[in-house]
Design a protein around this motif. Structure first.
Motif, PDB file in Angstrom:
ATOM      1  N   ILE A  52      -1.964   4.712   1.182  1.00  0.00           N
ATOM      2  CA  ILE A  52      -1.556   4.130   2.467  1.00  0.00           C
ATOM      3  C   ILE A  52      -2.523   3.014   2.852  1.00  0.00           C
ATOM      4  CG2 ILE A  52      -1.347   4.575   4.952  1.00  0.00           C
ATOM      5  CD1 ILE A  52      -0.298   7.424   4.165  1.00  0.00           C
ATOM      6  N   ARG A  53      -3.829   3.252   2.695  1.00  0.00           N
ATOM      7  CA  ARG A  53      -4.822   2.213   3.009  1.00  0.00           C
ATOM      8  C   ARG A  53      -4.636   0.989   2.122  1.00  0.00           C
ATOM      9  NH1 ARG A  53      -8.179   6.488   2.983  1.00  0.00           N
ATOM     10  NH2 ARG A  53      -9.256   5.800   1.116  1.00  0.00           N
ATOM     11  N   LEU A  54      -4.360   1.200   0.847  1.00  0.00           N
ATOM     12  CA  LEU A  54      -4.124   0.092  -0.077  1.00  0.00           C
ATOM     13  C   LEU A  54      -2.920  -0.732   0.388  1.00  0.00           C
ATOM     14  CD1 LEU A  54      -4.575  -1.453  -2.760  1.00  0.00           C
ATOM     15  CD2 LEU A  54      -3.074   0.232  -3.831  1.00  0.00           C
ATOM     16  N   CYS A  55      -1.846  -0.058   0.742  1.00  0.00           N
ATOM     17  CA  CYS A  55      -0.648  -0.763   1.206  1.00  0.00           C
ATOM     18  C   CYS A  55      -0.938  -1.550   2.487  1.00  0.00           C
ATOM     19  CB  CYS A  55       0.497   0.226   1.438  1.00  0.00           C
ATOM     20  SG  CYS A  55       1.203   0.901  -0.087  1.00  0.00           S
ATOM     21  N   GLN A  56      -1.696  -0.954   3.398  1.00  0.00           N
ATOM     22  CA  GLN A  56      -2.044  -1.653   4.636  1.00  0.00           C
ATOM     23  C   GLN A  56      -2.902  -2.877   4.331  1.00  0.00           C
ATOM     24  OE1 GLN A  56      -3.651   1.767   6.838  1.00  0.00           O
ATOM     25  NE2 GLN A  56      -2.082   1.372   8.373  1.00  0.00           N
ATOM     26  N   ALA A  57      -3.889  -2.727   3.450  1.00  0.00           N
ATOM     27  CA  ALA A  57      -4.756  -3.852   3.090  1.00  0.00           C
ATOM     28  C   ALA A  57      -3.951  -4.970   2.447  1.00  0.00           C
ATOM     29  CB  ALA A  57      -5.869  -3.380   2.152  1.00  0.00           C
ATOM     30  N   MET A  68       7.810   3.260  -0.105  1.00  0.00           N
ATOM     31  CA  MET A  68       7.214   3.269  -1.439  1.00  0.00           C
ATOM     32  C   MET A  68       6.460   4.551  -1.759  1.00  0.00           C
ATOM     33  SD  MET A  68       5.854  -0.579  -2.171  1.00  0.00           S
ATOM     34  CE  MET A  68       4.693  -0.648  -0.833  1.00  0.00           C
ATOM     35  N   LEU A  69       6.091   5.323  -0.742  1.00  0.00           N
ATOM     36  CA  LEU A  69       5.279   6.510  -0.989  1.00  0.00           C
ATOM     37  C   LEU A  69       6.053   7.557  -1.776  1.00  0.00           C
ATOM     38  CD1 LEU A  69       3.350   7.065   2.338  1.00  0.00           C
ATOM     39  CD2 LEU A  69       2.409   6.386   0.134  1.00  0.00           C
ATOM     40  N   PRO A  70       5.404   8.108  -2.763  1.00  0.00           N
ATOM     41  CA  PRO A  70       6.063   9.118  -3.588  1.00  0.00           C
ATOM     42  C   PRO A  70       6.086  10.476  -2.896  1.00  0.00           C
ATOM     43  CG  PRO A  70       3.808   8.833  -4.294  1.00  0.00           C
ATOM     44  CD  PRO A  70       4.053   7.811  -3.212  1.00  0.00           C
ATOM     45  N   ASP A  71       7.036  11.309  -3.316  1.00  0.00           N
ATOM     46  CA  ASP A  71       7.089  12.688  -2.830  1.00  0.00           C
ATOM     47  C   ASP A  71       6.408  13.636  -3.811  1.00  0.00           C
ATOM     48  OD1 ASP A  71       8.431  12.115  -0.486  1.00  0.00           O
ATOM     49  OD2 ASP A  71      10.398  12.287  -1.431  1.00  0.00           O
ATOM     50  N   GLU A  72       6.114  13.144  -4.990  1.00  0.00           N
ATOM     51  CA  GLU A  72       5.500  13.991  -6.014  1.00  0.00           C
ATOM     52  C   GLU A  72       4.215  13.334  -6.517  1.00  0.00           C
ATOM     53  OE1 GLU A  72       7.924  10.951  -7.876  1.00  0.00           O
ATOM     54  OE2 GLU A  72       8.571  12.487  -6.492  1.00  0.00           O
ATOM     55  N   PRO A  73       3.350  14.113  -7.154  1.00  0.00           N
ATOM     56  CA  PRO A  73       2.077  13.566  -7.631  1.00  0.00           C
ATOM     57  C   PRO A  73       2.230  12.450  -8.667  1.00  0.00           C
ATOM     58  CG  PRO A  73       2.064  15.968  -7.731  1.00  0.00           C
ATOM     59  CD  PRO A  73       3.456  15.540  -7.380  1.00  0.00           C
ATOM     60  N   ARG A  74       3.223  12.542  -9.535  1.00  0.00           N
ATOM     61  CA  ARG A  74       3.467  11.487 -10.526  1.00  0.00           C
ATOM     62  C   ARG A  74       4.500  10.538  -9.950  1.00  0.00           C
ATOM     63  NH1 ARG A  74       3.813  13.344 -16.571  1.00  0.00           N
ATOM     64  NH2 ARG A  74       4.537  11.228 -16.510  1.00  0.00           N
ATOM     65  N   PHE A  75       4.194   9.256  -9.955  1.00  0.00           N
ATOM     66  CA  PHE A  75       5.093   8.311  -9.313  1.00  0.00           C
ATOM     67  C   PHE A  75       4.904   6.924  -9.901  1.00  0.00           C
ATOM     68  CE2 PHE A  75       1.164   8.397  -6.995  1.00  0.00           C
ATOM     69  CZ  PHE A  75       0.866   7.063  -6.812  1.00  0.00           C
ATOM     70  N   THR A  76       5.862   6.075  -9.606  1.00  0.00           N
ATOM     71  CA  THR A  76       5.800   4.663  -9.964  1.00  0.00           C
ATOM     72  C   THR A  76       6.141   3.873  -8.716  1.00  0.00           C
ATOM     73  OG1 THR A  76       6.510   5.158 -12.212  1.00  0.00           O
ATOM     74  CG2 THR A  76       6.711   2.877 -11.477  1.00  0.00           C
ATOM     75  N   LEU A  77       5.260   2.959  -8.341  1.00  0.00           N
ATOM     76  CA  LEU A  77       5.509   2.121  -7.174  1.00  0.00           C
ATOM     77  C   LEU A  77       6.510   1.030  -7.527  1.00  0.00           C
ATOM     78  CD1 LEU A  77       1.857   1.802  -5.862  1.00  0.00           C
ATOM     79  CD2 LEU A  77       3.675   3.241  -4.958  1.00  0.00           C
ATOM     80  N   ASP A  78       7.131   0.465  -6.523  1.00  0.00           N
ATOM     81  CA  ASP A  78       8.109  -0.599  -6.711  1.00  0.00           C
ATOM     82  C   ASP A  78       7.390  -1.857  -7.198  1.00  0.00           C
ATOM     83  OD1 ASP A  78       9.844  -2.823  -6.315  1.00  0.00           O
ATOM     84  OD2 ASP A  78      10.974  -1.684  -4.818  1.00  0.00           O
ATOM     85  N   ARG A  79       7.491  -2.129  -8.479  1.00  0.00           N
ATOM     86  CA  ARG A  79       6.761  -3.248  -9.092  1.00  0.00           C
ATOM     87  C   ARG A  79       7.186  -4.603  -8.532  1.00  0.00           C
ATOM     88  NH1 ARG A  79       4.278  -0.286 -12.865  1.00  0.00           N
ATOM     89  NH2 ARG A  79       5.303   1.065 -14.300  1.00  0.00           N
ATOM     90  N   ASP A  80       8.459  -4.743  -8.206  1.00  0.00           N
ATOM     91  CA  ASP A  80       8.932  -6.021  -7.647  1.00  0.00           C
ATOM     92  C   ASP A  80       8.307  -6.284  -6.277  1.00  0.00           C
ATOM     93  OD1 ASP A  80      10.489  -6.523  -9.888  1.00  0.00           O
ATOM     94  OD2 ASP A  80      12.296  -5.618  -9.010  1.00  0.00           O
ATOM     95  N   LYS A  81       8.248  -5.260  -5.428  1.00  0.00           N
ATOM     96  CA  LYS A  81       7.634  -5.425  -4.108  1.00  0.00           C
ATOM     97  C   LYS A  81       6.137  -5.720  -4.242  1.00  0.00           C
ATOM     98  CE  LYS A  81      10.709  -2.702  -1.221  1.00  0.00           C
ATOM     99  NZ  LYS A  81      10.858  -1.552  -0.346  1.00  0.00           N
TER     100      LYS A  81
END
Length: 134
Positions: A52-57, A68-81
């Motif tokens: 969350i801090r990274l996204c805010q920064a 973009m936040l995942p619901d599970e420990p393993r996730f992939t962020l939206d690369r295009d965004k």
């Protein structure tokens, strides 16, 4: 499983308790239970708060972050965004470098007046016509 209370999470993450309550209200994080009046969280909340801090920064809104936040420990962020945001930051850096160049020239210019300085006029004309973020 050891749970962390809101004070522990705040101390470990550097996030104020009021921000934690606000994030919970907005659906970004979730308390697992309560011990008295104190919210209890799983330790996995800490990397989520770092994200969350990274996204805010990076300039994402809380709404964009929530999407973009995942619901599970393993996730992939939206690369295009993420790529689009990096491109925006690169453009801001370029604009700020031009502004810095102009300010340094103004500070050191030896022309009788800045209106008579061709370098000043050239740099001034090269500035973007949009607002530069503060």
């Amino acid at each position: 499983m050891e749970l962390l209370d809101i004070g522990d999470v705040s101390e470990r993450s550097g996030t104020s308790p009021s921000a934690l309550r606000y994030y919970e209200k907005r659906g970004l994080i979730e308390a697992i239970s309560r011990k008295g009046l104190r919210r209890q969280y799983e330790p996995s909340i800490l990397p989520r708060l770092a994200l969350i801090r990274l996204c805010q920064a990076a300039g994402f809104t809380l709404e964009e972050t929530a999407e973009m936040l995942p619901d599970e420990p393993r996730f992939t962020l939206d690369r295009d965004k993420i790529t689009a945001r990096a491109d925006d930051i690169d453009a801001q850096i370029e604009d700020l470098e031009k502004l810095s160049k102009l300010l340094r020239h103004i500070a050191k210019c030896t022309a009788p007046s800045h209106a008579e300085c061709p370098n000043f006029q050239a740099v001034l004309n090269s500035l973007p016509h949009k607002k530069v973020p503060r």
